[in-house]
Design a protein around this motif. Structure first.
Motif, PDB file in Angstrom:
ATOM      1  N   SER A 147       0.823  -1.215   0.000  1.00 52.88           N
ATOM      2  CA  SER A 147       0.000   0.000   0.000  1.00 52.88           C
ATOM      3  C   SER A 147       0.855   1.262   0.000  1.00 52.88           C
ATOM      4  N   ILE A 148       2.159   1.104  -0.127  1.00 50.95           N
ATOM      5  CA  ILE A 148       3.031   2.279  -0.212  1.00 50.95           C
ATOM      6  C   ILE A 148       3.731   2.321  -1.565  1.00 50.95           C
ATOM      7  N   ILE A 149       3.627   3.477  -2.206  1.00 54.97           N
ATOM      8  CA  ILE A 149       4.286   3.700  -3.490  1.00 54.97           C
ATOM      9  C   ILE A 149       5.380   4.738  -3.262  1.00 54.97           C
ATOM     10  N   LEU A 150       6.575   4.434  -3.721  1.00 59.09           N
ATOM     11  CA  LEU A 150       7.705   5.347  -3.529  1.00 59.09           C
ATOM     12  C   LEU A 150       7.942   6.114  -4.823  1.00 59.09           C
ATOM     13  N   GLU A 151       7.778   7.429  -4.774  1.00 54.64           N
ATOM     14  CA  GLU A 151       7.983   8.256  -5.966  1.00 54.64           C
ATOM     15  C   GLU A 151       9.383   8.860  -5.984  1.00 54.64           C
ATOM     16  N   LEU A 152      10.047   8.669  -7.097  1.00 54.20           N
ATOM     17  CA  LEU A 152      11.390   9.225  -7.297  1.00 54.20           C
ATOM     18  C   LEU A 152      11.434   9.869  -8.674  1.00 54.20           C
ATOM     19  N   THR A 153      12.182  10.937  -8.819  1.00 55.27           N
ATOM     20  CA  THR A 153      12.326  11.502 -10.159  1.00 55.27           C
ATOM     21  C   THR A 153      13.489  10.822 -10.879  1.00 55.27           C
ATOM     22  N   ALA A 158      19.203   8.922 -11.245  1.00 53.46           N
ATOM     23  CA  ALA A 158      20.463   9.080 -11.985  1.00 53.46           C
ATOM     24  C   ALA A 158      21.640   9.416 -11.080  1.00 53.46           C
ATOM     25  N   GLU A 159      21.352   9.981  -9.904  1.00 54.48           N
ATOM     26  CA  GLU A 159      22.441  10.453  -9.043  1.00 54.48           C
ATOM     27  C   GLU A 159      23.426   9.351  -8.652  1.00 54.48           C
ATOM     28  N   ASN A 160      22.901   8.144  -8.463  1.00 53.17           N
ATOM     29  CA  ASN A 160      23.793   7.034  -8.108  1.00 53.17           C
ATOM     30  C   ASN A 160      23.110   5.768  -8.624  1.00 53.17           C
ATOM     31  N   GLU A 161      23.056   5.697  -9.946  1.00 57.60           N
ATOM     32  CA  GLU A 161      22.134   4.793 -10.597  1.00 57.60           C
ATOM     33  C   GLU A 161      22.246   3.328 -10.193  1.00 57.60           C
ATOM     34  N   ALA A 162      23.436   2.798 -10.180  1.00 51.63           N
ATOM     35  CA  ALA A 162      23.597   1.364  -9.889  1.00 51.63           C
ATOM     36  C   ALA A 162      23.082   1.038  -8.489  1.00 51.63           C
ATOM     37  N   LEU A 163      23.474   1.869  -7.531  1.00 53.22           N
ATOM     38  CA  LEU A 163      23.043   1.646  -6.150  1.00 53.22           C
ATOM     39  C   LEU A 163      21.528   1.786  -6.039  1.00 53.22           C
ATOM     40  N   VAL A 164      20.990   2.831  -6.662  1.00 55.62           N
ATOM     41  CA  VAL A 164      19.554   3.081  -6.562  1.00 55.62           C
ATOM     42  C   VAL A 164      18.766   1.933  -7.193  1.00 55.62           C
ATOM     43  N   ILE A 165      19.220   1.451  -8.324  1.00 52.96           N
ATOM     44  CA  ILE A 165      18.522   0.336  -8.977  1.00 52.96           C
ATOM     45  C   ILE A 165      18.532  -0.905  -8.075  1.00 52.96           C
ATOM     46  N   ALA A 166      19.673  -1.156  -7.431  1.00 50.98           N
ATOM     47  CA  ALA A 166      19.750  -2.303  -6.511  1.00 50.98           C
ATOM     48  C   ALA A 166      18.760  -2.133  -5.360  1.00 50.98           C
ATOM     49  N   LYS A 167      18.704  -0.918  -4.802  1.00 50.85           N
ATOM     50  CA  LYS A 167      17.776  -0.653  -3.695  1.00 50.85           C
ATOM     51  C   LYS A 167      16.325  -0.814  -4.142  1.00 50.85           C
ATOM     52  N   LEU A 168      16.018  -0.274  -5.313  1.00 48.16           N
ATOM     53  CA  LEU A 168      14.641  -0.345  -5.802  1.00 48.16           C
ATOM     54  C   LEU A 168      14.236  -1.793  -6.051  1.00 48.16           C
ATOM     55  N   THR A 169      15.156  -2.565  -6.584  1.00 41.75           N
ATOM     56  CA  THR A 169      14.883  -3.978  -6.829  1.00 41.75           C
ATOM     57  C   THR A 169      14.559  -4.687  -5.516  1.00 41.75           C
ATOM     58  N   HIS A 170      15.353  -4.374  -4.495  1.00 43.60           N
ATOM     59  CA  HIS A 170      15.125  -4.953  -3.172  1.00 43.60           C
ATOM     60  C   HIS A 170      13.754  -4.537  -2.633  1.00 43.60           C
ATOM     61  N   LEU A 171      13.468  -3.229  -2.711  1.00 41.30           N
ATOM     62  CA  LEU A 171      12.191  -2.715  -2.199  1.00 41.30           C
ATOM     63  C   LEU A 171      11.005  -3.339  -2.919  1.00 41.30           C
ATOM     64  N   LYS A 172      11.140  -3.490  -4.228  1.00 38.48           N
ATOM     65  CA  LYS A 172      10.068  -4.117  -5.009  1.00 38.48           C
ATOM     66  C   LYS A 172       9.844  -5.558  -4.569  1.00 38.48           C
ATOM     67  N   SER A 173      10.944  -6.255  -4.295  1.00 36.51           N
ATOM     68  CA  SER A 173      10.820  -7.657  -3.863  1.00 36.51           C
ATOM     69  C   SER A 173      10.123  -7.760  -2.506  1.00 36.51           C
ATOM     70  N   LEU A 174      10.178  -6.678  -1.731  1.00 37.67           N
ATOM     71  CA  LEU A 174       9.492  -6.664  -0.432  1.00 37.67           C
ATOM     72  C   LEU A 174       8.031  -6.239  -0.563  1.00 37.67           C
ATOM     73  N   GLY A 175       7.634  -5.832  -1.762  1.00 36.36           N
ATOM     74  CA  GLY A 175       6.229  -5.499  -1.992  1.00 36.36           C
ATOM     75  C   GLY A 175       5.937  -4.018  -2.192  1.00 36.36           C
ATOM     76  N   PHE A 176       6.915  -3.148  -1.960  1.00 37.00           N
ATOM     77  CA  PHE A 176       6.687  -1.719  -2.181  1.00 37.00           C
ATOM     78  C   PHE A 176       6.612  -1.461  -3.677  1.00 37.00           C
ATOM     79  N   GLU A 177       5.812  -0.453  -4.060  1.00 36.31           N
ATOM     80  CA  GLU A 177       5.760  -0.093  -5.472  1.00 36.31           C
ATOM     81  C   GLU A 177       6.627   1.129  -5.726  1.00 36.31           C
ATOM     82  N   ILE A 178       7.117   1.242  -6.957  1.00 40.16           N
ATOM     83  CA  ILE A 178       8.012   2.337  -7.304  1.00 40.16           C
ATOM     84  C   ILE A 178       7.420   3.124  -8.470  1.00 40.16           C
ATOM     85  N   SER A 179       7.504   4.436  -8.362  1.00 42.66           N
ATOM     86  CA  SER A 179       6.962   5.301  -9.395  1.00 42.66           C
ATOM     87  C   SER A 179       8.004   6.317  -9.843  1.00 42.66           C
ATOM     88  N   VAL A 180       8.056   6.579 -11.142  1.00 49.31           N
ATOM     89  CA  VAL A 180       8.936   7.632 -11.657  1.00 49.31           C
ATOM     90  C   VAL A 180       8.116   8.907 -11.788  1.00 49.31           C
TER      91      VAL A 180
END
Ligand code: C2E
Ligand code: MG
Ligand code: MG
Ligand code: MG
Length: 282
Positions: A147-153, A158-180
């Motif tokens: 029930s939580i969507i995380l919005e990022l621009t 882009a600020e630290n793309e590889a790290l951010v993608i890894a974090k987002l992948t982890h968060l998604k696997s836990l059930g959080f949704e991600i929005s651009v």
């Protein structure tokens, strides 16, 4: 003074503009106090989103508001930028997420189920304890991560793309949704979008506000929606202010709309009332 970001230290000091510098420094101190005291000067508002397919209002975006000691609203874009430059953003975002989770819990107890998006900054997602904090908070308020969507621009990503993608992948696997958020005004390429672990695209309101008057905006928006769908994403249009724009978005097969035409951002209790009224009339 131009605000320049440098390693979490405050550096607006560009043209020897003492007055503006001191003003901002003072504002940050005030914001810090407001966060510590949590006395109601800082609060969240929620703007509902309408699902154009099901006609249900089942999501909302949390947007922070701050009334300063002169009883005036401070522009959120301005004080968020200051919080980012001063490093206070991490504390502020934790406050936002706690408030939002608590509100979801209250709504759930009333039989209302809104998925709530919160806006993150680059520093939040990069913070070591962020995933831990999110899980702790959702557990504490008995809120499902979905029930939580995380919005990022795009810029935050882009600020630290590889790290951010890894974090987002982890968060998604836990059930959080991600929005651009604010999609379309950044420097991102389509190739990049393909590799992002995201669920939702929010088309920036600059393409939506005058949608009904601009055939160029219509072309941009329609093709962005098609692209989003090809990539398997849900597409949201923010800044919908009139019926003709809503009609166009329906015609373009957009998934969700958000905007003053549906409702302005409002406090949690007010949104419950607004919702009851809305359901009765639709
Ligand atoms: P955003 O995340 O893109 O939020 C959408 C903004 O568009 C909000 O402005 C909302 O009030 C406004 N909006 C919605 N519908 C309409 C419409 O029909 N017409 C017009 N003209 N505007 C509309 P707001 O609340 O002033 O927030 C501005 C920005 O400040 C947000 O843009 C977001 O980047 C930032 N922000 C707000 N709350 C938070 C927060 O809790 N954390 C962080 N990190 N940033 C936040
Ligand atoms: Mg947003
Ligand atoms: Mg932002
Ligand atoms: Mg936006």
């Amino acid at each position: 003074a131009n605000a320049v970001k440098s390693n979490n230290t405050l550096q607006f000091y560009q043209n020897g503009d003492d007055e503006a510098y001191l003003y901002k420094l003072n504002l940050i101190e005030e914001l810090k106090l407001a966060l510590e005291q949590d006395s109601g000067n800082l609060f969240l508002t929620y703007q509902p989103k309408l699902n154009l397919k099901t006609k249900q209002v089942d999501k909302a975006e949390a947007l922070i508001r701050w009334v300063d000691k002169n009883n005036e609203f401070v522009n959120p874009e301005m004080f968020i930028a200051l919080a980012e430059q001063s490093g206070l953003i991490v504390t502020l975002t934790q406050w936002v997420i706690r408030q939002a989770a608590h509100q979801i819990q209250i709504w759930n107890q009333q039989g209302l189920y809104f998925n709530v998006s919160v806006n993150l900054s680059a520093q939040d997602i990069q913070h070591e304890q962020f995933v831990h904090f999110l899980l702790e908070t959702t557990t504490h308020y008995c809120v499902d991560p979905s029930s939580i969507i995380l919005e990022l621009t795009e810029r935050d990503i882009a600020e630290n793309e590889a790290l951010v993608i890894a974090k987002l992948t982890h968060l998604k696997s836990l059930g959080f949704e991600i929005s651009v958020d604010d999609y379309g005004i950044g420097q991102s390429s389509l190739a990049k979008l393909k590799n992002l672990p995201v669920d939702e695209l929010k088309i920036d309101k600059c393409f939506i506000l005058k949608l009904n008057e601009s055939s160029q905006d219509q072309d941009i928006v329609e093709s962005t929606i098609t692209l989003g769908h090809k990539l398997g994403l849900r597409v949201v249009a923010e800044g919908v202010e009139n019926q003709p724009s809503l009609d166009l978005l329906t015609q373009f097969n957009c998934d969700y709309i958000q905007g003053y035409y549906l409702a302005k951002p409002q406090k949690g209790e007010q949104l419950s009332e607004w919702y009851a009224h809305y359901v009765k009339n639709h």
